[in-house]
Structure formats: structure tokens, C-alpha cells
Motif scaffolding. Structure first.
Motif, PDB file in Angstrom:
ATOM      1  N   LEU A  32      24.460  31.140 -17.574  1.00  0.00           N
ATOM      2  CA  LEU A  32      24.958  32.354 -18.228  1.00  0.00           C
ATOM      3  C   LEU A  32      26.182  32.874 -17.492  1.00  0.00           C
ATOM      4  O   LEU A  32      26.349  34.066 -17.244  1.00  0.00           O
ATOM      5  N   TYR A  48      25.624  36.340 -22.770  1.00  0.00           N
ATOM      6  CA  TYR A  48      24.337  36.113 -23.419  1.00  0.00           C
ATOM      7  C   TYR A  48      24.491  35.027 -24.485  1.00  0.00           C
ATOM      8  O   TYR A  48      25.551  34.898 -25.105  1.00  0.00           O
ATOM      9  N   LEU A  49      23.420  34.278 -24.711  1.00  0.00           N
ATOM     10  CA  LEU A  49      23.383  33.328 -25.816  1.00  0.00           C
ATOM     11  C   LEU A  49      23.145  34.078 -27.122  1.00  0.00           C
ATOM     12  O   LEU A  49      22.320  34.995 -27.183  1.00  0.00           O
ATOM     13  N   THR A  50      23.851  33.692 -28.167  1.00  0.00           N
ATOM     14  CA  THR A  50      23.524  34.187 -29.497  1.00  0.00           C
ATOM     15  C   THR A  50      22.316  33.422 -30.013  1.00  0.00           C
ATOM     16  O   THR A  50      21.854  32.439 -29.403  1.00  0.00           O
ATOM     17  N   ALA A  51      21.796  33.836 -31.157  1.00  0.00           N
ATOM     18  CA  ALA A  51      20.667  33.109 -31.752  1.00  0.00           C
ATOM     19  C   ALA A  51      21.070  31.671 -32.068  1.00  0.00           C
ATOM     20  O   ALA A  51      20.301  30.722 -31.843  1.00  0.00           O
ATOM     21  N   ALA A  73      25.258  27.848 -20.586  1.00  0.00           N
ATOM     22  CA  ALA A  73      24.025  28.471 -21.062  1.00  0.00           C
ATOM     23  C   ALA A  73      22.979  28.559 -19.950  1.00  0.00           C
ATOM     24  O   ALA A  73      22.236  29.546 -19.862  1.00  0.00           O
ATOM     25  N   ARG A  74      22.922  27.541 -19.111  1.00  0.00           N
ATOM     26  CA  ARG A  74      21.948  27.549 -18.018  1.00  0.00           C
ATOM     27  C   ARG A  74      22.276  28.610 -16.984  1.00  0.00           C
ATOM     28  O   ARG A  74      21.394  29.300 -16.464  1.00  0.00           O
ATOM     29  N   GLU A  76      25.920  23.404 -22.188  1.00  0.00           N
ATOM     30  CA  GLU A  76      24.605  23.479 -21.550  1.00  0.00           C
ATOM     31  C   GLU A  76      24.702  24.118 -20.167  1.00  0.00           C
ATOM     32  O   GLU A  76      23.849  24.931 -19.784  1.00  0.00           O
ATOM     33  N   ALA A  78      21.176  29.727 -28.768  1.00  0.00           N
ATOM     34  CA  ALA A  78      19.849  29.370 -28.269  1.00  0.00           C
ATOM     35  C   ALA A  78      19.302  28.162 -29.027  1.00  0.00           C
ATOM     36  O   ALA A  78      18.670  27.271 -28.441  1.00  0.00           O
ATOM     37  N   GLU A  79      19.546  28.125 -30.337  1.00  0.00           N
ATOM     38  CA  GLU A  79      19.088  26.994 -31.138  1.00  0.00           C
ATOM     39  C   GLU A  79      19.814  25.712 -30.736  1.00  0.00           C
ATOM     40  O   GLU A  79      19.196  24.644 -30.579  1.00  0.00           O
ATOM     41  N   LEU A 128      21.203  25.089 -27.903  1.00  0.00           N
ATOM     42  CA  LEU A 128      20.908  24.703 -26.516  1.00  0.00           C
ATOM     43  C   LEU A 128      19.766  23.692 -26.461  1.00  0.00           C
ATOM     44  O   LEU A 128      19.856  22.679 -25.765  1.00  0.00           O
ATOM     45  N   ALA A 129      18.691  23.973 -27.193  1.00  0.00           N
ATOM     46  CA  ALA A 129      17.552  23.047 -27.190  1.00  0.00           C
ATOM     47  C   ALA A 129      17.964  21.687 -27.745  1.00  0.00           C
ATOM     48  O   ALA A 129      17.586  20.633 -27.202  1.00  0.00           O
TER      49      ALA A 129
END
Length: 310
Positions: free
Chosen positions: A19, A59-62, A16-17, A13, A65-66, A68-69
């Protein structure tokens, strides 16, 4: 994913926050290789790459991103459980999490230490942000309390003032206006200014102070760092519009001087802010009460302001 750990999710996290692996490592007090290892293990558990890198940018991949939430929801649930259990421990032994805009880091550490001295066993954690970063922390429930000047108007928060916050105009000690009395604003408008970036609390205060005259002001340089602004003003690059609470050392040593400008200082307030729906841990509620009762007097003691504009 059944073998993934909460630690791995927290590291993921943070990366991702920001990057950024290096900034996440700095926040978490880990080495960058340790962060990379935790992310790699999580990717193994997930069976998917969570990040991709092009040049120096991350960068986050798809899939990332999923996840991460979902990770934020899991982390939030653990924090809610911790907060619920803290209710039974009281203030002693609690962890105090506070975020502050950059001008507040000149006094907040000592205020928190004073609070901890009165409440044994409290663990302190504070983070420093620009306005946008602090608003993101509030929105993402990354902090219990936020200390700021302009509470958000588009978020469901509770904001209470606890101390006055003056903004002043400063110059190098040898500036021609140093020592002058009742300087007209029109005279100040002829000088170049070194300012904080647009969107910062300080720049918003500058907009309040100069109003319709702001577009006529000569902004020689825009800098994101208060310390760098002070050094630029000392070097003679222009005047500075800054929080008086950031200037105690320079005023004491004489490297900067407050200008006695008509209509200044601009008086604002420091606010303690939290989400309305936030269930504050006892230690956070106790610190909020402490700020409302003693915050102003402590700030005046920690960062005293002297000079004609005060």
C-alpha cells in the motif's frame, strides 16, 4: 485486459501488498515514477481505478482488490512454470530466493555468497523482514525458503534446525555490571531494558528467558530496529536482550559487553522453513542441504561470539 503484461501485474501486486508506491519501487529496484507508470497502464487496460489515495495513504479500490487475487494467481502460475523448467536446469543458473528475520541479515548474505561460490551461475535474492512480514511471505508463497527462530505452528510447513542461536544480555562497556561474574537474575531485574517490539522473534525469546518475571521487568523503550537498540544501550539508556549473532562488531570493538547473568545465554535454534506443499527448485533444495551440513560452522566463523556469557 488482453494487453496487460506480467510486469504490470507484478508492479501492481507489490504496490497493493505494501500500500505504498515508494516501498514497492524500493523492493522492485525501480523509480517511483516508473512504478506509477506501470500501474497507470494497467488501470487503462482494466478500465478501472485500482487505487485511491486519501492524503498520504493508499487504498485498494473494490476493482483493485478483485484484480489483486487474480494477479497473485497469475504470478503464481508463472512462478510454478519457472520452477518446473528449473528442474531441468539443475542448480547452475537457478535463482535462490530466501527470506530472513532481521537478526539473520548479519550472517545470511555471506552464507549465500559462500553457497554461490560453490555453485557457479546461481543468482541470489534475499529479503529481510520482521516475524509478521516473513510469515506473510511464506503464506503468500513469496519466498522459497525462510530463515527464522520460531517456525509457525499454524501453517503447514517443514522446519529443520541448522544452527544454535544464543540470546544474551548486553550493556554499555562502562556499565557498573560489566565484568561482574554470575550476576543473579534478581539484580538484572532492577535495570531498565531496551527491547525489540512485541511479536518479534526476539521478544518471544525474551518471554522465554524471563518467564513469569517479564511483567516485572522495566521496559524503558521498545524499538523495532536492532541497530537502534544497540546504539541506545551504548548510550546508557538500559540493558539489551539481543541475538548474539547481531553483536559481533560491537563486542570486537568493545562498545558493548556481554553480561555474565545466571541462566544465560538462552539457547534457541535457527530453522530453515518452507511450505510442505512447496516444490523446491533444485537451487533451493541445494541451499537447504548446504545449511543443514555447513550452516552452523559458517555462522560461527562469520559472527563469532566472545565474552563471559558465551
Amino acid at each position: 485486459m488482453k494487453n496487460a503484461t506480467l510486469r504490470q501485474l507484478k508492479v501492481f501486486e507489490a504496490v497493493a501488498r505494501h500500500l505504498s508506491f515508494s516501498r514497492a519501487a524500493e523492493e522492485l529496484h525501480l523509480t517511483q515514477p516508473a512504478v506509477s507508470t506501470q500501474v497507470s497502464k494497467l488501470e487503462e487496460h482494466a478500465g478501472n481505478a485500482l487505487f485511491e489515495q486519501f492524503g498520504k495513504k493508499v487504498y485498494l479500490t473494490a476493482a483493485g482488490a478483485e484484480l489483486l487475487a487474480i494477479s497473485r494467481n497469475i504470478i503464481g502460475q508463472f512462478e510454478a512454470a519457472e520452477a518446473a523448467m528449473t528442474q531441468f536446469r539443475g542448480v547452475t543458473g537457478g535463482r535462490l530466493n530466501v527470506g530472513v528475520i532481521s537478526a539473520g541479515d548479519y550472517f545470511l548474505p555471506r552464507v549465500m555468497v559462500e553457497f554461490a561460490g560453490r555453485n557457479k551461475g546461481v543468482t541470489l535474492n534475499f529479503t529481510v523482514h520482521n516475524r509478521a512480514g516473513l510469515l506473510a511471505c511464506i503464506g503468500e508463497n513469496q519466498t522459497d525458503l525462510a530463515i527464522m527462530v520460531r517456525p509457525p505452528t499454524d501453517m503447514d510447513t517443514i522446519a529443520q534446525p541448522f544452527a544454535v542461536h544464543p540470546y544474551v544480555i548486553v550493556a554499555a562497556a562502562d556499565h557498573p555490571l560489566a565484568g561482574k561474574r554470575k550476576i543473579p537474575l534478581a539484580r538484572i531485574m532492577k535495570e531498565p531494558f531496551v527491547s525489540r517490539e512485541k511479536g518479534s522473534d526476539t521478544f518471544h525469546a525474551m518471554e522465554d528467558a524471563f518467564g513469569e518475571n517479564l511483567p516485572l521487568l522495566h521496559l524503558a523503550m521498545e524499538i523495532r530496529s536492532t541497530e537502534t537498540i544497540k546504539q541506545a544501550v551504548i548510550a546508557g539508556m538500559g540493558l539489551g536482550f539481543l541475538s548474539a549473532h547481531t553483536l559481533s562488531l560491537e563486542l570486537r570493538t568493545g562498545s558493548l559487553t556481554l553480561l555474565d547473568v545466571q541462566g544465560f545465554p538462552l539457547m534457541r535454534n535457527w530453522y530453515v522453513v518452507h511450505r510442505r506443499t512447496k516444490r523446491l527448485p533444485p537451487v533451493a533444495q541445494a541451499f537447504k542441504d548446504f545449511l543443514l551440513a555447513d550452516g552452523e560452522a559458517l555462522i560461527e566463523k562469520i559472527v563469532p561470539i566472545t565474552g563471559p556469557a558465551h
